[in-house]
Design a protein around this motif. Structure first.
Motif, short mmCIF file in Angstrom:
data_model
loop_
_atom_site.label_atom_id
_atom_site.label_comp_id
_atom_site.label_asym_id
_atom_site.label_seq_id
_atom_site.Cartn_x
_atom_site.Cartn_y
_atom_site.Cartn_z
N ILE A 18 0.84 -1.20 0.00
CA ILE A 18 0.00 0.00 0.00
C ILE A 18 0.87 1.25 0.00
O ILE A 18 0.56 2.25 -0.66
CB ILE A 18 -0.94 -0.02 1.21
CG1 ILE A 18 -2.00 -1.12 1.02
CG2 ILE A 18 -1.61 1.33 1.41
CD1 ILE A 18 -2.90 -1.34 2.21
N ASN A 19 1.99 1.23 0.72
CA ASN A 19 2.90 2.38 0.71
C ASN A 19 3.51 2.59 -0.67
O ASN A 19 3.66 3.73 -1.12
CB ASN A 19 4.01 2.18 1.74
CG ASN A 19 3.58 2.54 3.15
OD1 ASN A 19 3.39 3.70 3.47
ND2 ASN A 19 3.41 1.54 3.99
N ALA A 21 2.13 1.74 -3.53
CA ALA A 21 1.06 2.28 -4.37
C ALA A 21 0.82 3.75 -4.07
O ALA A 21 0.64 4.57 -4.98
CB ALA A 21 -0.22 1.47 -4.16
N ALA A 22 0.82 4.12 -2.79
CA ALA A 22 0.52 5.50 -2.39
C ALA A 22 1.58 6.47 -2.91
O ALA A 22 1.26 7.57 -3.36
CB ALA A 22 0.41 5.59 -0.87
N ASN A 150 -0.84 5.72 5.37
CA ASN A 150 -1.29 5.42 4.01
C ASN A 150 -2.42 4.40 3.99
O ASN A 150 -3.19 4.33 3.03
CB ASN A 150 -0.13 4.90 3.17
CG ASN A 150 0.91 5.97 2.93
OD1 ASN A 150 0.58 7.14 2.72
ND2 ASN A 150 2.18 5.60 2.97
N LEU A 154 -5.04 5.96 1.24
CA LEU A 154 -5.17 5.37 -0.10
C LEU A 154 -6.58 4.88 -0.40
O LEU A 154 -7.10 5.14 -1.50
CB LEU A 154 -4.15 4.24 -0.28
CG LEU A 154 -4.11 3.63 -1.69
CD1 LEU A 154 -3.72 4.67 -2.73
CD2 LEU A 154 -3.15 2.45 -1.73
N VAL A 157 -8.78 7.80 -1.49
CA VAL A 157 -8.46 8.27 -2.83
C VAL A 157 -9.04 7.34 -3.89
O VAL A 157 -9.62 7.80 -4.89
CB VAL A 157 -6.93 8.38 -3.00
CG1 VAL A 157 -6.56 8.71 -4.44
CG2 VAL A 157 -6.37 9.44 -2.06
N LEU A 158 -8.92 6.05 -3.68
CA LEU A 158 -9.43 5.09 -4.66
C LEU A 158 -10.95 5.14 -4.75
O LEU A 158 -11.52 5.01 -5.84
CB LEU A 158 -8.97 3.67 -4.29
CG LEU A 158 -7.46 3.42 -4.37
CD1 LEU A 158 -7.13 1.99 -3.95
CD2 LEU A 158 -6.93 3.70 -5.77
N TRP A 281 -6.98 14.45 -3.68
CA TRP A 281 -5.72 14.03 -4.31
C TRP A 281 -4.50 14.62 -3.62
O TRP A 281 -3.39 14.11 -3.73
CB TRP A 281 -5.72 14.40 -5.80
CG TRP A 281 -4.99 13.38 -6.58
CD1 TRP A 281 -3.69 13.42 -7.01
CD2 TRP A 281 -5.49 12.10 -6.96
NE1 TRP A 281 -3.38 12.25 -7.65
CE2 TRP A 281 -4.46 11.43 -7.63
CE3 TRP A 281 -6.72 11.46 -6.80
CZ2 TRP A 281 -4.64 10.15 -8.14
CZ3 TRP A 281 -6.89 10.20 -7.31
CH2 TRP A 281 -5.84 9.57 -7.97
N THR A 284 -2.56 12.03 -1.63
CA THR A 284 -1.54 11.18 -2.26
C THR A 284 -0.23 11.93 -2.44
O THR A 284 0.85 11.37 -2.25
CB THR A 284 -2.02 10.65 -3.62
OG1 THR A 284 -2.18 11.74 -4.53
CG2 THR A 284 -3.33 9.91 -3.49
N ASP A 287 1.39 12.09 0.87
CA ASP A 287 2.06 10.82 1.15
C ASP A 287 3.41 10.74 0.46
O ASP A 287 4.42 10.34 1.04
CB ASP A 287 1.19 9.64 0.67
CG ASP A 287 -0.05 9.45 1.52
OD1 ASP A 287 -0.04 9.92 2.67
OD2 ASP A 287 -1.02 8.84 1.04
N THR A 288 3.42 11.11 -0.82
CA THR A 288 4.65 11.04 -1.61
C THR A 288 5.72 11.94 -1.02
O THR A 288 6.87 11.52 -0.84
CB THR A 288 4.37 11.44 -3.07
OG1 THR A 288 3.38 10.57 -3.61
CG2 THR A 288 5.63 11.34 -3.91
#
Length: 368
Positions: A18-19, A21-22, A150, A154, A157-158, A281, A284, A287-288
């Motif tokens: 998951i991390n 993907a995030a 995350n 996540l 967001v999805l 968004w 995300t 997170d990044t």
């Protein structure tokens, strides 16, 4: 309350997936349909998404193998074991430079997009600075807590992305996706390169594998972490082309946000969906940014153990902000993004793969 045991403080393969993907689903997902439509000039860009996804998985698998070969060790430690300590210092410092540049790109992207869609009268400098301060606050806390955040962000967001696609599905026109299979192989490869730049992020496996309960599960985490963005990118591209056509998509700066603007809730009692979409968004991109800044500090701390985390945060933040403000317009901004990505391909893709080959040849391996 009893103290946590060490395994309780570590990540499972699903958490790591998951991390991955995030951190992969960032600014690139807002812009990639434009570059992909320009490269392929049609609906066939979905083939490029699949090709680039497979290449990303191959590279990610190799990176996961390298990190799993040295469990519980930092990037600097196992690089020094493989190629000598001077090489370890140089390569780790280059990684820190790349991650700092990536944070600069992300916070500037937030400033640009937020000014365009949310805060019309606020200077981009203030938006960027405010976001950086929030990222600082997140990184100053517990690393494991930050990574587990995350698990909350996540899914939200999805779900939002699902509803955007659901309410725009009725706008898809079959004529926009025709003709099928009209692009030659060169166009598809160019498209793979265009969308491949948006997959940057899965290389965090190099630095966070040491926090996993079972480092050998890094390859499984990579499979999960890349499947989510590949499936999402594929779906978004199909919808963008189906709604706007390739000719229109190649002229949109942020096609994914423009897709959200087309959402019409039945009954007409709710509007401005693109603002809500972008606000979600931000999660995300947050997170990044926090993971890349944390990786920068993690690598610096592995080399200079006597310097505290807060000192690094306060030292690096002004530099990151200054670099983020260097691009004067969108052309400069996207050129800066390309340079950062190509630099990263050398530092965190090519060099670690060469380290893996050298470790196998020399028989170097870490211990639990």
């Amino acid at each position: 309350m009893s103290a946590q045991t060490l395994p309780d403080k570590m990540l499972t393969k699903n958490h790591m997936g998951i991390n991955i993907a995030a951190v992969t689903i960032g600014v690139g997902i807002l812009t990639f349909p434009r570059g992909l439509a320009k490269a392929t000039s049609g609906f066939d860009g979905w083939i490029s998404v699949v090709i680039s996804g497979l290449i990303a998985f191959l590279i990610g698998w190799l990176l996961a193998k390298l990190a799993a070969r040295f469990p519980r060790q930092t990037f600097f430690e196992y690089t020094s074991m493989i190629a000598s300590k001077p090489v370890g210092y140089v390569l780790t410092l280059l990684v820190c430079l790349y991650t700092m540049l990536f944070v600069s790109f992300e916070i500037r992207a937030i400033g640009n997009i937020a000014k365009q869609y949310l805060f019309y009268n606020t200077p981009v400098e203030m938006i960027t600075l405010s976001f950086l301060l929030i990222v600082q606050y997140a990184v100053a806390g517990s690393r494991i807590s930050m990574l587990r955040l995350n698990l909350l962000f996540l899914p939200v967001v999805l779900v939002v992305m699902f509803f955007v696609l659901l309410f725009t599905s009725q706008l898809i026109e079959v004529e926009n996706v025709r003709p099928f299979f009209s692009s030659d192989w060169r166009s598809l490869l160019d498209g793979s390169q265009a969308v491949g730049l948006s997959y940057s992020g899965f290389e965090i496996i190099l630095f966070y594998t040491m926090l996993m309960k079972r480092p050998k599960d890094g390859t499984k985490a990579m499979a999960l972490g890349l499947f989510i963005p590949v499936a999402l990118y594929l779906t978004i591209y199909i919808f963008v082309i189906g709604v706007f056509s390739a000719e229109v998509a190649k002229n949109l700066t942020y096609p994914t946000i423009d897709l959200a603007k087309e959402v019409e809730i039945p009954g007409g009692f709710f509007g401005g969906v693109e603002s809500i979409f972008f606000a979600i968004w931000i999660m995300t991109i947050f997170d990044t940014c926090m993971m890349w800044l944390d990786i920068t500090i993690l690598n610096l701390a592995s080399m200079f153990r006597n310097v505290k985390k807060m000192v690094w945060i306060l030292l690096l933040s002004p530099i990151i902000y200054f670099v983020a403000m260097l691009p004067q317009n969108l052309v400069d901004f996207f050129t800066f993004a390309d340079y950062v990505t190509y630099f990263g391909m050398i530092i965190v893709y090519l060099c670690p793969i060469l380290l893996l080959l050298l470790a196998i040849i020399r028989g170097v391996r870490g211990h639990e």
